[in-house]
Design an enzyme around this catalytic site. Structure first.
Site, PDB file in Angstrom:
ATOM      1  N   TYR A   1      38.391  46.793  38.914  1.00  0.00           N
ATOM      2  CA  TYR A   1      37.810  45.447  38.983  1.00  0.00           C
ATOM      3  C   TYR A   1      36.316  45.498  38.629  1.00  0.00           C
ATOM      4  O   TYR A   1      35.760  44.586  38.050  1.00  0.00           O
ATOM      5  CB  TYR A   1      38.050  44.796  40.350  1.00  0.00           C
ATOM      6  CG  TYR A   1      37.912  43.277  40.287  1.00  0.00           C
ATOM      7  CD1 TYR A   1      38.703  42.534  39.413  1.00  0.00           C
ATOM      8  CD2 TYR A   1      36.988  42.607  41.075  1.00  0.00           C
ATOM      9  CE1 TYR A   1      38.566  41.157  39.331  1.00  0.00           C
ATOM     10  CE2 TYR A   1      36.847  41.231  41.002  1.00  0.00           C
ATOM     11  CZ  TYR A   1      37.643  40.516  40.126  1.00  0.00           C
ATOM     12  OH  TYR A   1      37.503  39.154  40.037  1.00  0.00           O
TER      13      TYR A   1
ATOM     14  N   LYS B   1      31.743  38.427  40.956  1.00  0.00           N
ATOM     15  CA  LYS B   1      32.311  37.533  41.988  1.00  0.00           C
ATOM     16  C   LYS B   1      31.429  37.514  43.246  1.00  0.00           C
ATOM     17  O   LYS B   1      31.348  36.488  43.928  1.00  0.00           O
ATOM     18  CB  LYS B   1      33.746  37.938  42.344  1.00  0.00           C
ATOM     19  CG  LYS B   1      34.778  37.697  41.226  1.00  0.00           C
ATOM     20  CD  LYS B   1      34.884  36.245  40.785  1.00  0.00           C
ATOM     21  CE  LYS B   1      36.123  36.004  39.913  1.00  0.00           C
ATOM     22  NZ  LYS B   1      36.144  34.615  39.346  1.00  0.00           N
TER      23      LYS B   1
HETATM   24  C1  IMJ Z   1      41.303  42.315  37.035  1.00  0.00           C
HETATM   25  C2  IMJ Z   1      40.912  43.627  36.712  1.00  0.00           C
HETATM   26  C3  IMJ Z   1      41.150  44.687  37.572  1.00  0.00           C
HETATM   27  C4  IMJ Z   1      41.787  44.475  38.780  1.00  0.00           C
HETATM   28  C5  IMJ Z   1      42.180  43.187  39.107  1.00  0.00           C
HETATM   29  C6  IMJ Z   1      41.941  42.102  38.227  1.00  0.00           C
HETATM   30  N1  IMJ Z   1      42.803  42.669  40.206  1.00  0.00           N
HETATM   31  C7  IMJ Z   1      42.976  41.337  40.079  1.00  0.00           C
HETATM   32  C8  IMJ Z   1      42.449  40.933  38.830  1.00  0.00           C
HETATM   33  C9  IMJ Z   1      43.224  43.494  41.353  1.00  0.00           C
HETATM   34  C10 IMJ Z   1      43.600  40.458  41.089  1.00  0.00           C
HETATM   35  C11 IMJ Z   1      42.418  39.529  38.255  1.00  0.00           C
HETATM   36  N2  IMJ Z   1      41.170  38.849  38.631  1.00  0.00           N
HETATM   37  C12 IMJ Z   1      41.002  38.450  40.002  1.00  0.00           C
HETATM   38  C13 IMJ Z   1      40.131  38.574  37.740  1.00  0.00           C
HETATM   39  O1  IMJ Z   1      39.112  38.042  38.154  1.00  0.00           O
HETATM   40  C14 IMJ Z   1      40.234  38.934  36.309  1.00  0.00           C
HETATM   41  C15 IMJ Z   1      39.201  38.723  35.464  1.00  0.00           C
HETATM   42  C16 IMJ Z   1      39.172  39.167  34.082  1.00  0.00           C
HETATM   43  C17 IMJ Z   1      40.278  39.615  33.401  1.00  0.00           C
HETATM   44  C18 IMJ Z   1      40.161  40.059  32.076  1.00  0.00           C
HETATM   45  C19 IMJ Z   1      41.315  40.607  31.303  1.00  0.00           C
HETATM   46  C20 IMJ Z   1      41.112  40.563  29.820  1.00  0.00           C
HETATM   47  C21 IMJ Z   1      39.689  40.761  29.356  1.00  0.00           C
HETATM   48  N3  IMJ Z   1      38.670  40.427  30.190  1.00  0.00           N
HETATM   49  C22 IMJ Z   1      38.870  39.996  31.472  1.00  0.00           C
HETATM   50  N4  IMJ Z   1      37.803  39.548  32.173  1.00  0.00           N
HETATM   51  C23 IMJ Z   1      37.957  39.136  33.434  1.00  0.00           C
HETATM   52  O2  IMJ Z   1      39.463  41.190  28.245  1.00  0.00           O
END
Ligand code: IMJ
Length: 256
Positions: free
Chosen positions: A156, A163
């Site tokens: 993450y 966040k």
């Molecule tokens: C995202 C990455 C790693 C672990 C994660 C997540 N977990 C969860 C998420 C455990 C729940 C999803 N999440 C909460 C997010 O805020 C994702 C944000 C995000 C996802 C991507 C994927 C594709 C990309 N860029 C991104 N940027 C932000 O290229």
């Protein structure tokens, strides 16, 4: 929770699995007229989806990294709605590299981009919305967060830092805009298979860990996150601001 005669702006819809799409549907179903904005590549999807909403929604382009785009959106909303009652913010982005490499490899540009799109954009939208909300005697702003703001989850990485900044933005904006009767809150959702989970290594495993350990012994879906957000947007939550509401089947209370 009645939204008849209310006008809302929804930022961050990618497709029908998006959490903010569930929020759009829940508020429109209760009578809200909406404006949906899309980032470049999602134009077709958001245009198609908007036809499923009642009350003839507006669909507008908006790259949240662009102050000019944001100004144009609020000018249009002032023209079309003559004010604004709520904003839903679900924009987030980090580069693939930042979500897969060791955290200490986070680049300056990757950090800047994640913070700009995922955290700063809430400030810019709140500033644009405030004058329109004042015309209505107040308003409600809801953004989406994740427990990775407080605890470490594999990969993450910089999104956790973004966040954390977003949740601090919620508190500072709540204090700043509270005197105008504008409330600012976040919903922190458990993991859901949306486009934001695509390509994230081990996501099915994360869903399984949550299911096993959460007090409710299940994952959450976009409908129940949408309804919790709708509560915060509604007058039922008129006494709540600066809050981060956990909608994760209770996972966050567990120790082991
Ligand atoms: C995202 C990455 C790693 C672990 C994660 C997540 N977990 C969860 C998420 C455990 C729940 C999803 N999440 C909460 C997010 O805020 C994702 C944000 C995000 C996802 C991507 C994927 C594709 C990309 N860029 C991104 N940027 C932000 O290229």
């Amino acid at each position: 929770m009645d939204f008849a005669g209310k006008h809302g702006l929804v930022v961050g819809v990618a497709n029908k699995r998006s959490i903010v799409w569930a929020i759009a549907q829940a508020t429109a179903l209760r009578g809200a007229r909406l404006a949906l904005t899309y980032q470049g590549r999602f134009e077709e999807h958001v245009n198609d989806l908007s036809q499923e909403l009642g009350h003839s929604p507006l669909v507008l382009p908006c790259d949240v990294a662009s102050d000019a785009d944001i100004d144009t959106v609020f000018a249009k909303l002032d023209q079309e709605f003559g004010g604004l009652d709520f904003v839903v913010h679900g924009a987030a982005f980090a580069r693939k590299e930042e979500l897969s490499e060791p955290f200490s490899n986070t680049s300056r540009e990757g950090f800047r981009l994640a913070m700009d799109i995922s955290a700063y954009s809430l400030i810019a939208l709140a500033r644009g919305a405030a004058p329109l909300m004042e015309k209505r005697g107040g308003g409600s702003i809801v953004t989406l967060s994740y427990l990775g703001s407080e605890r470490v989850f594999p990969n993450y990485n910089v999104m956790g830092v973004a966040k954390a900044a977003l949740e601090a933005n919620v508190r500072y904006l709540a204090a700043d805009l509270g005197p105008k009767n504008i409330r600012v809150n976040a919903v922190s959702a458990g993991p859901i298979k949306t486009i934001s989970a695509m390509g994230i290594g081990g996501f099915s495993n994360i869903l399984g860990v949550y299911r096993d350990r959460a007090p409710l012994r299940r994952n959450v879906d976009t409908i129940e996150v949408g309804e919790a957000a709708t509560f915060l947007l509604s007058s039922a939550a008129r006494g709540i601001t600066g809050e981060v509401l956990m909608v994760d089947a209770g996972f966050h209370v567990t120790g082991m």
